[in-house]
Design an enzyme around this catalytic site. Structure first.
Site, PDB file in Angstrom:
ATOM      1  N   GLU A 286       8.026  -3.719 -80.472  1.00  0.00           N
ATOM      2  CA  GLU A 286       8.152  -2.986 -81.723  1.00  0.00           C
ATOM      3  C   GLU A 286       7.681  -1.543 -81.568  1.00  0.00           C
ATOM      4  OE1 GLU A 286       8.704  -1.739 -85.456  1.00  0.00           O
ATOM      5  OE2 GLU A 286       9.180  -3.822 -84.972  1.00  0.00           O
ATOM      6  N   THR A 326      14.564  -2.022 -86.087  1.00  0.00           N
ATOM      7  CA  THR A 326      14.523  -3.149 -85.170  1.00  0.00           C
ATOM      8  C   THR A 326      15.888  -3.811 -85.036  1.00  0.00           C
ATOM      9  OG1 THR A 326      12.183  -3.588 -85.575  1.00  0.00           O
ATOM     10  CG2 THR A 326      13.508  -5.428 -84.785  1.00  0.00           C
ATOM     11  N   HIS A 457       3.207  -2.536 -85.584  1.00  0.00           N
ATOM     12  CA  HIS A 457       3.855  -2.250 -86.873  1.00  0.00           C
ATOM     13  C   HIS A 457       2.747  -2.128 -87.904  1.00  0.00           C
ATOM     14  CE1 HIS A 457       6.331  -2.569 -90.440  1.00  0.00           C
ATOM     15  NE2 HIS A 457       7.438  -2.602 -89.707  1.00  0.00           N
ATOM     16  N   ASP A 508      12.439  -1.636 -79.082  1.00  0.00           N
ATOM     17  CA  ASP A 508      13.561  -1.746 -80.017  1.00  0.00           C
ATOM     18  C   ASP A 508      13.971  -0.371 -80.522  1.00  0.00           C
ATOM     19  OD1 ASP A 508      11.243  -1.352 -81.516  1.00  0.00           O
ATOM     20  OD2 ASP A 508      11.768  -2.806 -83.068  1.00  0.00           O
ATOM     21  N   HIS A 509      12.989   0.491 -80.761  1.00  0.00           N
ATOM     22  CA  HIS A 509      13.224   1.867 -81.218  1.00  0.00           C
ATOM     23  C   HIS A 509      11.911   2.620 -81.084  1.00  0.00           C
ATOM     24  CE1 HIS A 509      11.080   1.071 -85.022  1.00  0.00           C
ATOM     25  NE2 HIS A 509      11.698  -0.091 -85.014  1.00  0.00           N
TER      26      HIS A 509
END
Length: 649
Positions: A286, A326, A457, A508-509
């Site tokens: 994440e 995501t 996150h 994911d990013h």
């Protein structure tokens, strides 16, 4: 004007003034925040305040439309009744609370995304359980709600002291006067609602100026309305046969052979027909921006294990994520497709039985499993993975009438040592993966595992006494995730199945997508590495690559023959030319070398030269060939999904 303040419409006018004043204050706060990261010309400041005022006025009129009509039609004998006073005051107070909450939400949303409300905000509204818990763990929610209520009470008291309520209830406006006032408020509101587009605020190259020109509430409903975008309706097009010809030529590799259908990208990839079939564990991290790692210049020492692994791996040091969510990362890593406009395919209708990375593994005899420490209902992840060749293991709730082609296993309480709003900590999900791998090894099953982590996150909380940074900060969450991954690999090294297991670590990013430019390329760069690949030397792949290229490159290294309906390519092929795909839900980016093409709605095309060392994008007239190549990729990707041609056969 004095008659309005002393007439039936005094409350409505007072609310409009309050809304515009508070909107001005919020815009100024956001401007001060943005000014720390970008420079503004005087005319830019004047523009976003002027345009912002018009958007605020239009939004305020829309919010008061129904009340304006109510004031028009209710007879005087009913308007002065006690029940109407109570109803009016209640609705007035409710609208104060709602708009004040939206103003607060704008500030927090800007802190996270440096943007007015957009498609992400619409997504988050759908998943209220996770979002409310996230807010509660990130901010002192009782104090915030209490503060909003106190401000609303204070404003209500101010209206009372200014005698706005009494002026309204004691007035006796004739119907023709009320009709005039209603016309002056309702007609502009309807014109604004049906004519004015939110992207009218986007007139310059300074992204911050464009965002500051908008009104948050109006931006939210504009994003809600534009949930999905039809490429053919909004973007530049070329002839379909030309589009597929360009894409097929770009996807041609030294070992590829296309099927006969010229309106398809279906092709066979010829490998060495190797019998090497390792287990594959993909750790999708994440929000792991490249600039968290020392390899990219970070000096905080928050990723010591990842930096060490990068030195002993096939390291993609110049890889770019396709999006900022995501689900975009999942889309890229499972479907190998550019980010088509609107929501990610993971979240769309009719996204079942697509030809995924998992199906390539399935054809080789693997069992695919998606592991998630939260509730896979969020963002439609369970539906997507469960109906596209994967079993599911998540920390969710049992839903009625849920159906998957694969199986779903819920993570039990005894497997959890730490949990927050987004799910169990990374250490716990890795323990679940180890237990599952042990069971599959005993059964003689090859496994392909896709793990989605959650610890990095917001609210950035994790177990105590694991690292030297306390819970609650992004840096701490990154370091904890690094620690958990390192501990996971240390543990599995002792397993009998490790020697035949490849580990992939990829983001994911990035943690943030906002920057000076409308699409800030540097905010899409992510780390990616392949560990424990037998008979393969450690190497640094410095070519510019995309997330969608990861698995085609892995399969080439494994020597596999396979069928592909992916836009991803083997970056080690002699014919490979660097290109990447990036995007938001509306902006579509194709970059080849330093040539940058941005496709936008209303068939808008912007072209730039990108200087990576300076992170600069200078407007430049690129050759039509490159522009058409960008159009071709997105146009064909949209068409193939829409027409059901990406289905697993």
């Amino acid at each position: 004007m004095n008659q309005i303040f002393k007439g039936r419409y005094s409350i409505l006018l007072g609310f409009l003034i309050y809304f515009i004043v508070f909107s001005f204050i919020i815009r100024t706060i956001l401007f001060v925040s943005a000014a720390q990261k970008a420079e503004f010309q005087f005319l830019e400041v004047m523009r976003f305040y002027l345009v912002g005022f018009l958007f605020d006025l239009g939004t305020g009129l829309i919010l008061t439309t129904l009340y304006s009509i109510y004031l028009l039609v209710i007879p005087h004998r009913f308007y002065v009744k006690k029940w109407n006073r109570v109803l009016t005051l209640s609705i007035f107070f409710l609208f104060l609370v709602i708009t004040l909450f939206s103003f607060f939400a704008e500030l927090t949303f800007w802190q996270e995304f440096e943007s007015r409300f957009n498609f992400i905000a619409v997504d988050y509204l759908i998943y209220t359980y996770e979002v409310i818990h996230n807010i509660n763990e990130s901010y002192p929610l009782p104090l915030l709600v209490g503060g909003i209520l106190l401000i609303a009470l204070g404003l209500t008291y101010l209206f009372y002291k200014l005698k706005i309520f009494s002026s309204s209830f004691k007035s006796h406006n004739r119907f023709k006067n009320r009709l005039l006032y209603a016309t002056l408020t309702v007609v502009p509101a309807l014109l604004f609602l049906f004519i004015v587009k939110n992207n009218w605020a986007e007139q310059g190259n300074n992204r911050y100026t464009n965002e500051l020109s908008k009104a948050g509430i109006y931006s939210f409903f504009a994003a809600f309305k534009n949930n999905e975008l039809n490429y053919h309706d909004f973007y530049s097009l070329i002839a379909n046969k030309d589009a597929f010809a360009l894409v097929r030529k770009e996807l041609t590799e030294s070992n590829s052979s296309f099927k006969n259908d010229r309106f398809s990208i279906l092709r066979n990839l010829k490998g060495t027909d190797s019998a090497y079939k390792p287990n594959v564990i993909t750790i999708t991290v994440e929000s792991l921006s490249a600039d968290f790692l020392a390899h990219y210049g970070n000096t905080q020492n928050i990723t010591p294990r990842l930096d060490s692994f990068a030195n002993h791996s096939v390291f993609f040091s110049n890889m770019y994520a396709t999006g900022t969510r995501t689900v975009r990362g999942m889309e890229a890593l499972t479907l190998g497709i550019p980010p088509t406009p609107g929501s990610s395919i993971v979240r769309r209708m009719d996204n079942e039985h697509l030809y995924t990375v998992g199906h390539v593994f399935e054809e080789k005899g693997y069992v695919n499993t998606f592991f998630y420490g939260g509730d896979g209902y969020f963002d439609n992840m369970n539906h997507f993975f469960g109906n596209n060749g994967y079993n599911i293991v998540d920390r969710g709730r049992k839903l009625l009438n849920e159906t998957y082609d694969g199986t779903r296993t819920l993570i039990s309480d005894d497997a959890v040592t730490f949990e927050n709003a987004w799910g169990i900590c990374d250490g716990d999900i890795f323990n679940v993966v180890i237990k599952d791998a042990d069971e599959k090894y005993k059964k003689g099953q090859l496994f392909n595992n896709f793990i989605m982590t959650t610890s990095n996150h917001r609210p950035f909380t994790f177990p105590n006494n694991k690292i030297d940074i306390p819970s609650g900060s992004r840096e701490g969450a990154v370091k904890y995730t690094d620690f958990a991954i390192g501990q996971f690999i240390d543990q599995i090294k002792k397993k009998p199945w490790f020697k035949n297991t490849v580990i992939i670590i990829v983001a994911d990013h990035c943690a943030s997508s906002a920057g000076k430019n409308e699409i800030d390329i540097s905010k899409y760069q992510i780390p990616c590495m392949i560990l424990n690949l037998k008979n393969t030397e450690n190497r640094n792949i410095s070519k510019m690559t995309s997330q969608i290229d990861l698995f085609p490159t892995l399969w080439s290294l494994l020597g596999w023959n396979y069928t592909s309906e992916f836009y991803g390519k083997n970056v080690l092929d002699q014919k490979y030319e660097s290109r990447v795909f990036l995007g938001t839900y509306q902006k579509l980016v194709y970059m080849k070398g330093d040539s940058l093409v941005i496709l936008s709605p209303h068939r808008k095309i912007d072209t730039y030269l990108y200087n990576k060392s300076k992170n600069e994008q200078k407007p430049f007239a690129l050759p039509k060939k490159i522009v058409n190549q960008g159009i071709a990729n997105y146009q064909t990707a949209f068409d193939l999904f829409r027409d059901g041609k990406l289905r697993y056969k």
